[in-house]
Motif scaffolding. Structure first.
Motif, PDB file in Angstrom:
ATOM      1  N   UNK A  36      42.494 -19.122  -6.374  1.00 51.94           N
ATOM      2  CA  UNK A  36      42.819 -18.750  -4.995  1.00 51.94           C
ATOM      3  C   UNK A  36      42.099 -17.488  -4.544  1.00 51.94           C
ATOM      4  N   UNK A  37      41.504 -16.743  -5.477  1.00 51.49           N
ATOM      5  CA  UNK A  37      40.838 -15.496  -5.136  1.00 51.49           C
ATOM      6  C   UNK A  37      39.371 -15.761  -4.800  1.00 51.49           C
ATOM      7  N   UNK A  38      38.935 -15.514  -3.555  1.00 51.76           N
ATOM      8  CA  UNK A  38      37.563 -15.831  -3.154  1.00 51.76           C
ATOM      9  C   UNK A  38      36.485 -15.174  -4.007  1.00 51.76           C
ATOM     10  N   UNK A  39      36.686 -13.943  -4.426  1.00 55.89           N
ATOM     11  CA  UNK A  39      35.645 -13.264  -5.207  1.00 55.89           C
ATOM     12  C   UNK A  39      35.482 -13.917  -6.579  1.00 55.89           C
ATOM     13  N   UNK A  40      36.574 -14.382  -7.160  1.00 54.59           N
ATOM     14  CA  UNK A  40      36.480 -15.085  -8.442  1.00 54.59           C
ATOM     15  C   UNK A  40      35.713 -16.392  -8.266  1.00 54.59           C
TER      16      UNK A  40
END
Length: 688
Positions: free
Chosen positions: A259-263
């Protein structure tokens, strides 16, 4: 500030992009423009990470490193080349230079480096320094010539047998024994002091092979559908693909979500690099450093930006993603706008190398965190203390004595656009892999056991080369998403993701859910409800995940709430395994304090010897797991076939099985070097 802080020449000319743009507009042929670019770059000063240690030094090729070491200038430079159609020719020139200048290490190098003369001994470092065993030399002559430089490392006070943590030297209680920092919600304190941005970009438990065919299907020609629904990084994907038999002829269809865009962005970058660069050795080298090193060579930064630009150009207006992955696979998916926004903002961020270096030092050497850091140092051998300190200082996954001056560009995938370190102060790539295997790989390449990050470099090189080669040889299709895990399962079942290639009838042979089983995230009942119906009908189909934070909610889960009498017995066993020296009557006051501090640092190690299975049964009961299993038609597997109930326990052992440490070396590497709390419990769930 440490004595080997960032040193460099003057900053790049702030107007050189504009001047170059003017020059290019006056020229007509590609050859003339490339020549002008080369001449302009040669006139720019270098801003390397100089003087990091004995392996420091500038690059030998002026063209290759003088291109806009600043973040904003680097992006502007790439845009200017693209505008004039020069990127392919320039990239080819630079990467040829990189192949000659940025060496991929096959063997542990001789540590004799002379930065000021831009010279490094090209031979292997076969003769280890007899004192620290962190570096090697090709000959006594090289060792003698390099001693003036190396002695500052070799005689570093942290390697002294009498080294003591700060609280002992200062005669005070350690911070972790009380006060605000010792509160249960330590992450809250880290965020308050801006020492934890909130990202978990590196895994905190060793990578797992979620297929483990030898204990399950055993078929080398079977197709599999896998889901990593809260993936974090790609370590489990790498480990799973590399765990396939060499003659595997089936097809892997993999759903990779976080859910984390940077990941998600980082995972896309790594897969693109590993799946599109033809030279697998070079691909692995670039991916390794973008995954784990705080700084990278300029050429790698340009390669990454080029790969991302090509990906963006292929992206559909609906943010759909599609790219070749190797010669037989694909990378596709649905990318939310935040992922693209993160990519653009991170690449174009204006901070420079000095800013990133200062930020890394601010976070990793915050005075408030010194006692927590020293508590871990107490468990380490002297040279491992220095190796850990070296990584904290400079953030490079390289052999200790390797040349490193060409790592002159911030890794923009580890810092925010405003140059904030994205992880906690204690994030460590060693937590993501099995340390004995890391040291074995290092030994095979001539690295010393003490040089643990050098060993990690060779281990990762092997793993990523193998992964890149298999991307080219196997049929592997990866579908990327950036959604909440519960939302993702709902959209699969409803058919909302059918346009992205995930049909509502899709079922998975393995579903890996990481630690969203924790009540702080999704919780076990909800995960079972969301994902249980998406398991395939195969008898080997399994949902696997682990509970990490449960001890805070269940009495008896760890030694902090265990029976005091049992804790005393466990401490004696820890003392036997660590050969901890208890204070004697003849010790001085300082010796008593030092030995007490060392013993204190090992208290959490008792969890590795503590059976918390009964407490976990109570935890599962309190959280309604039995009812959730009944409602979803699932069962907990008593006999695991993918990962043990606990780290290092026998795979097929009962829930009460304890981790196994066959000797003191195993104990030291897994419990001393590692920082896992050893309370994690793994669950495997299957259909009834």
């Amino acid at each position: 500030m440490n004595s080997r802080a960032l040193r460099g020449s003057s900053d790049p000319d702030p107007d050189y992009i504009a001047n170059l743009a003017t020059k290019l507009s006056q020229l007509s042929t590609t050859e003339e423009k490339l020549a002008a670019v080369s001449a302009n770059l040669r006139a720019q000063p270098v801003v390397p990470i100089a003087g990091l240690r004995s392996g420091g030094g500038n690059a030998s090729d002026p063209l290759a490193v003088r291109a806009a070491t600043g973040g904003g200038q680097s992006a502007q430079f790439a845009e200017l080349l693209g505008r004039h159609g020069l990127m392919p020719g320039f990239l080819e020139t630079v990467m040829k230079s990189a192949a000659e200048r940025v060496k991929v290490l096959e063997r542990a190098p001789c540590a004799h480096v002379v930065p000021d003369m831009k010279w490094a001994c090209p031979k292997e470092g076969k003769l280890a320094c007899s004192k620290c065993k962190l570096v090697g030399y090709c000959s006594k002559d090289c060792q003698s010539k390099h001693w003036k430089v190396h002695k500052s490392d070799c005689n570093d006070p942290i390697r002294s047998p009498s080294w003591a943590p700060a609280w002992v030297e200062e005669g005070r209680p350690p911070a972790f024994m009380g006060g605000e920092q010792a509160r249960t919600d330590r992450f809250w304190f880290l965020k308050k002091e801006r020492l934890a941005f909130g990202m978990h970009l590196w895994g905190n438990i060793p990578a797992m092979d979620i297929l483990k065919l030898s204990h399950n299907e055993g078929m080398t020609n079977q197709d599999f559908s896998l889901a990593f629904v809260a993936s974090g990084d790609i370590r489990n994907l790498v480990r799973t693909v590399n765990g396939l038999p060499a003659d595997y002829s089936g097809e892997l269809n993999i759903l990779l979500n976080d859910r984390e865009p940077i990941i998600v962005l980082r995972n896309i970058v790594l897969l693109q690099l590993l799946g599109t660069i033809p030279d697998h050795t070079r691909a692995a080298e670039i991916a390794l450093h973008y995954w784990y090193s705080a700084f990278v060579p300029f050429e790698y930064n340009l390669q990454m930006q080029t790969a991302m630009r090509e990906l963006i150009e292929q992206m559909g207006k609906d943010m759909s993603l599609f790219s070749a992955l190797g010669s037989r696979g694909t990378l596709s998916g649905e990318i939310v706008p935040e992922v693209l926004a993160s990519l653009i903002s991170m690449i174009k961020a204006p901070y420079q190398i000095g800013d990133a270096s200062n930020e890394l030092h601010r976070v990793r050497f915050a005075p408030s965190r010194r006692d927590f850091l020293h508590r871990h140092y107490c468990r380490l051998e002297p040279s491992h203390r220095l190796a850990f300190l070296e990584f904290r200082r400079f953030g490079l996954v390289l052999p200790f004595g390797a040349e490193n001056g060409h790592f002159n560009t911030p890794n923009r995938l580890l810092f925010s656009p405003s140059c904030e370190w994205l992880q906690t102060d204690h994030a460590n790539p060693l937590d993501s892999w099995e340390i004995p295997a890391v040291l074995d790989a290092g030994k095979a390449h001539g690295a010393q056991r003490a040089d643990i990050y050098g060993c990690l470099y060779f281990y990762l090189s092997e793993q990523l080369r193998e992964f890149a080669e298999r991307l080219g040889r196997f049929r592997i299709n990866v579908q990327m998403f950036s959604k909440d895990a519960s939302v993702l399962s709902e959209e699969i079942r409803s058919g909302a993701l059918a346009p992205s290639g995930v049909s509502p009838t899709r079922r998975f042979d393995r579903i890996e859910v990481s630690n969203i089983l924790d009540a702080e995230y999704v919780g076990i009942p909800q995960v079972l409800s969301d994902w249980g119906p998406l398991l395939s009908e195969s008898e080997h189909a399994t949902l696997v995940g682990y509970c990490m934070n449960w001890p805070a909610r269940q009495e008896g889960a760890d030694i902090n709430t265990a029976d005091p009498g049992l804790v005393k017995k466990l401490m004696k066993r820890v003392e036997e395994k660590n050969a901890i020296s208890r204070p004697s009557r003849t010790d001085s006051i300082s010796d008593v304090m030092r030995k007490t501090a060392i013993a204190m640092s090992h208290t959490s190690s008792m969890n590795a010897l503590y059976d918390n299975s009964k407490a976990f049964e109570k935890y599962l009961a309190v959280h309604g797991v039995a009812e959730a299993l009944r409602r979803t038609g699932l069962k907990l597997k008593e006999k695991h076939t993918i990962v043990p109930h606990r780290l290092l326990a026998p795979l097929d052992g009962p829930p009460s099985a304890l981790p196994v440490f066959p000797d003191k070396e195993s104990w030291y590497l897994n419990v001393g070097v590692g920082i896992s709390p050893w309370t994690e419990r793994f669950l495997e769930v299957a259909r009834t």
